[in-house]
Motif scaffolding. Structure first.
Motif, PDB file in Angstrom:
ATOM      1  N   GLY A   2      29.143 -72.865 -85.374  1.00  0.00           N
ATOM      2  CA  GLY A   2      29.571 -72.098 -86.541  1.00  0.00           C
ATOM      3  C   GLY A   2      28.472 -71.184 -87.044  1.00  0.00           C
ATOM      4  O   GLY A   2      28.698 -69.999 -87.323  1.00  0.00           O
TER       5      GLY A   2
ATOM      6  N   GLY B 222      37.819 -69.002 -93.769  1.00  0.00           N
ATOM      7  CA  GLY B 222      37.481 -70.146 -92.935  1.00  0.00           C
ATOM      8  C   GLY B 222      37.700 -71.397 -93.759  1.00  0.00           C
ATOM      9  O   GLY B 222      37.968 -71.333 -94.962  1.00  0.00           O
TER      10      GLY B 222
ATOM     11  N   THR C 235      36.737 -75.872 -89.998  1.00  0.00           N
ATOM     12  CA  THR C 235      36.296 -74.916 -88.974  1.00  0.00           C
ATOM     13  C   THR C 235      34.830 -74.545 -89.145  1.00  0.00           C
ATOM     14  O   THR C 235      34.360 -73.589 -88.541  1.00  0.00           O
TER      15      THR C 235
ATOM     16  N   VAL D 232      34.061 -70.799 -90.157  1.00  0.00           N
ATOM     17  CA  VAL D 232      34.381 -69.611 -89.360  1.00  0.00           C
ATOM     18  C   VAL D 232      35.892 -69.479 -89.208  1.00  0.00           C
ATOM     19  O   VAL D 232      36.628 -70.461 -89.197  1.00  0.00           O
ATOM     20  N   GLY D 233      36.334 -68.246 -89.113  1.00  0.00           N
ATOM     21  CA  GLY D 233      37.762 -67.975 -88.970  1.00  0.00           C
ATOM     22  C   GLY D 233      37.981 -66.504 -88.752  1.00  0.00           C
ATOM     23  O   GLY D 233      38.065 -66.022 -87.627  1.00  0.00           O
TER      24      GLY D 233
ATOM     25  N   SER E 198      36.946 -64.028 -85.888  1.00  0.00           N
ATOM     26  CA  SER E 198      35.500 -63.788 -85.798  1.00  0.00           C
ATOM     27  C   SER E 198      34.997 -64.004 -84.374  1.00  0.00           C
ATOM     28  O   SER E 198      35.081 -65.112 -83.838  1.00  0.00           O
TER      29      SER E 198
ATOM     30  N   VAL F 193      35.941 -67.519 -81.894  1.00  0.00           N
ATOM     31  CA  VAL F 193      37.145 -67.958 -82.604  1.00  0.00           C
ATOM     32  C   VAL F 193      38.427 -67.387 -82.008  1.00  0.00           C
ATOM     33  O   VAL F 193      38.528 -66.196 -81.734  1.00  0.00           O
TER      34      VAL F 193
ATOM     35  N   ILE G 178      43.620 -72.384 -85.872  1.00  0.00           N
ATOM     36  CA  ILE G 178      42.307 -71.882 -85.455  1.00  0.00           C
ATOM     37  C   ILE G 178      41.718 -72.822 -84.407  1.00  0.00           C
ATOM     38  O   ILE G 178      41.774 -74.051 -84.556  1.00  0.00           O
TER      39      ILE G 178
ATOM     40  N   ASN H 221      35.061 -76.048 -84.632  1.00  0.00           N
ATOM     41  CA  ASN H 221      35.967 -76.969 -85.317  1.00  0.00           C
ATOM     42  C   ASN H 221      35.368 -78.371 -85.397  1.00  0.00           C
ATOM     43  O   ASN H 221      34.705 -78.823 -84.452  1.00  0.00           O
TER      44      ASN H 221
ATOM     45  N   THR I 186      45.932 -75.198 -90.075  1.00  0.00           N
ATOM     46  CA  THR I 186      45.286 -74.986 -91.371  1.00  0.00           C
ATOM     47  C   THR I 186      46.163 -75.341 -92.560  1.00  0.00           C
ATOM     48  O   THR I 186      45.664 -75.599 -93.654  1.00  0.00           O
TER      49      THR I 186
END
Length: 573
Positions: free
Chosen positions: A232, A365, A369, A372-373, A392, A396, A418, A423, A446
């Motif tokens: 991440g 995000g 995660t 991050v997303g 991203s 991702v 995601i 993760n 999510t």
């Protein structure tokens, strides 16, 4: 529309940074049975990541709190002593849980680094939690030792049957002893200077447990492995390097050191990964705000020449609206980022106009995660202010899953899912919740509903999960309902989010009392303040004279209640 020149430039920069043969080259690895993109040369654990970058930036100023100024080397040296203390004084071994319960202080960072060094699993505890909520987190995680500031220590010692060792920071020995705890200074003085043993750490060993409120009431501990946390942080690092390369190519004069105003909690995923861990990697200074105040933020931006600001959208709104904004020199600012909650689309252009030459940005995000997303930056954000941006790069993947679980067509609404090496591996000691949220092929569901446009930009349109996001804090509607139902006068209750310009959402509740009861809304809220953290207590609570509407199944019809009371709330606003 089509991809913008900025999109193409960022894609090209990321491709160059992650090309085969380079330090940030991307390859493949099998993680929990799924082949995923990974950084081939990533440090094998968070310990190696921290040691390398803290050492590389040792002489630079790192943390500013009032008149205190500490370098990266200062934090590193204190972390080694904390690691030794945890090991020698408390027998903390690899896999033991160490909870950090405090506001943003330099000791938060050194405690985190020190616990990671000896292979402990760090539990960043929400500093706003009540004694009861902290007790749940300590018990659920199986914490071995707690490092807390004075306010959190006071809450912890109130927990019935509390037997964990508590090490207090930012307090006197006199106060600590009155509370029945010890100070960090006392513990360090009684400890050797360094750990006697550093256990081997592997990419899939557990590194952190961060609690997040979901739709099921009690918070769940999201367990991040060393690989997921490092992945991440490095995914964010790649985007930062891409933007740096574009700035250099455009002839922009860059400051000798980036400076971030730290106004988000380190116990949140935004504070711990994209803020703290990326700052350690790039040698970025953190100027700590102990408590958010827009006027104080303006003073600090000017005084410390802050280049970067990130917070929930509430914060940038208050900066923008502050009556003394124009009195301060904000020329050092480059980016004004937001995350943790949606930013109203109309605020984006207002921000750009209020801060000429400064670029608004938004990120999407989750704790699960490692933050991050997706991200939407600069001119792209102004073009599509309702979007959280593209997935991203480089790790991702995002899909919109239809009712059948398969990717939905462009423009169709479905659940945002995601997948990446960042993760988390699941929820601590909750296999059923893990199986419900994480698919066998690596996707995290999510609970958010969204859609993609033709350019791959993600739009979040609603939430499938029954949660409220107030100023970046996730609140379980079920948890608040359970607290309301604990009052003997309550017959029925329904809790939901109400839109709010400043906080994104606030908590709303509709309550039907048992016939003959005379409870007032104020009296009910007073009880809730004893049972819940302050941010979870309903800001608007309606007492109604008739039973709440029901669905055919007999369940309370929350959808129609939410629609009706949101409309009433909007009319009053």
């Amino acid at each position: 529309m089509a991809l913008t020149p900025l999109d193409h430039a960022v894609d090209a920069a990321v491709a160059a940074i992650t090309a085969p043969g380079g330090q940030l080259a991307v390859g493949k690895a099998t993680i929990r049975g799924v082949e995923l993109p990974v950084f081939e040369n990533a440090p094998p654990s968070l310990r190696e990541y921290l040691a390398f970058f803290l050492g590389s930036n040792a002489d630079k100023e790192f943390v500013v709190l009032g008149e205190e100024r500490l370098t990266f080397g200062d934090i590193s040296r204190q972390a080694v002593r904390i690691a030794a203390m945890l090991q020698h004084r408390h027998g903390v071994a690899k896999g033991d849980r160490v909870t950090i319960a405090m506001r943003n202080f330099p000791e938060w960072i050194s405690a985190f680094v020190g616990a990671i060094q000896i292979g402990a699993i760090v539990v960043p505890m929400n500093a706003w939690w009540t004694s009861e909520e902290i007790a749940y987190g300590l018990k659920d995680s199986g914490t071995r030792v707690v490092i807390a500031d004075e306010e959190r220590a006071r809450r912890i010692v109130k927990i019935p049957g509390m037997a964990l060792p508590v090490i207090a920071v930012r307090t006197s020995a006199t106060v600590a002893h009155e509370l029945g705890v010890v100070t960090l200074e006392e513990e360090l003085a009684a400890s050797p200077a360094a750990p006697w043993y550093l256990p081997p750490l592997h990419p899939e060993d557990d590194a952190t447990i961060m609690y997040t409120s979901g739709s099921t009431g009690a918070p769940k501990g999201a367990v991040a492995t060393h690989r997921s946390v490092v992945s991440g942080a490095m995914n964010y690092l790649v985007m930062g390097l891409a933007m740096l390369n574009l700035a250099q190519a455009a002839g922009v004069t860059l400051p000798p050191q980036q400076v971030m105003l730290l106004n988000v909690p380190l116990f949140h995923i935004t504070g711990s990964v994209p803020v703290l861990l990326v700052s350690i990697a790039i040698g970025r200074k953190l100027v700590i705000m102990h408590k958010w105040d827009a006027g104080e933020a303006l003073k600090l931006i000017e005084k410390e020449r802050a280049t970067y600001f990130v917070g929930v959208p509430t914060m940038s709104l208050e900066l923008m609206q502050h009556p003394e904004r124009d009195k301060y020199d904000l020329s050092s600012l480059v980016d004004i980022a937001g995350g943790g909650a949606p930013r109203p689309a109309e605020h984006v252009e207002r921000l750009a106009e209020a801060f000429p030459g400064k670029s608004p940005a938004i990120g999407y995000g989750l704790t699960e995660t490692n933050g991050v997303g997706a991200g939407n930056i600069r001119d792209n954000y102004r073009l599509k202010p309702s979007s959280t941006g593209r997935a991203s790069k480089p790790l991702v993947e995002i899909i919109i899953a239809g009712e059948d679980g398969l990717p939905a067509a462009t423009g169709h609404v479905g659940e945002v899912c995601i997948r990446s090496a960042a993760n988390v591996r699941g929820y601590w000691n909750k296999p059923e919740a893990t199986a419900a949220a994480f698919s066998a092929d690596g996707w995290f569901r999510t609970g958010d509903l969204g859609r993609f446009d033709e350019d791959g930009y993600l739009y979040i349109v609603d939430r499938k999960k029954d949660i409220i996001i107030r100023g970046g804090e996730n609140i379980s509607a079920v948890e608040v309902e359970e607290a309301i139902y604990s009052h003997p006068s309550v017959a029925e209750a329904s809790v939901f989010g109400l839109p709010d310009e400043r906080l994104g959402e606030i908590v709303g509740a509709v309550v039907y009392l048992k016939p003959g009861e005379a409870l007032t809304a104020d009296a009910l809220c007073e009880q809730l303040k004893r049972d819940l953290a302050a941010f979870k207590v309903p800001a608007r609570l309606w007492l109604v004279s008739d039973p709440l509407p029901k669905l055919g199944s007999g369940k309370i019809d929350k959808v129609s209640l939410r629609a009706a009371y949101r409309a009433e709330h909007a009319g009053r606003a």
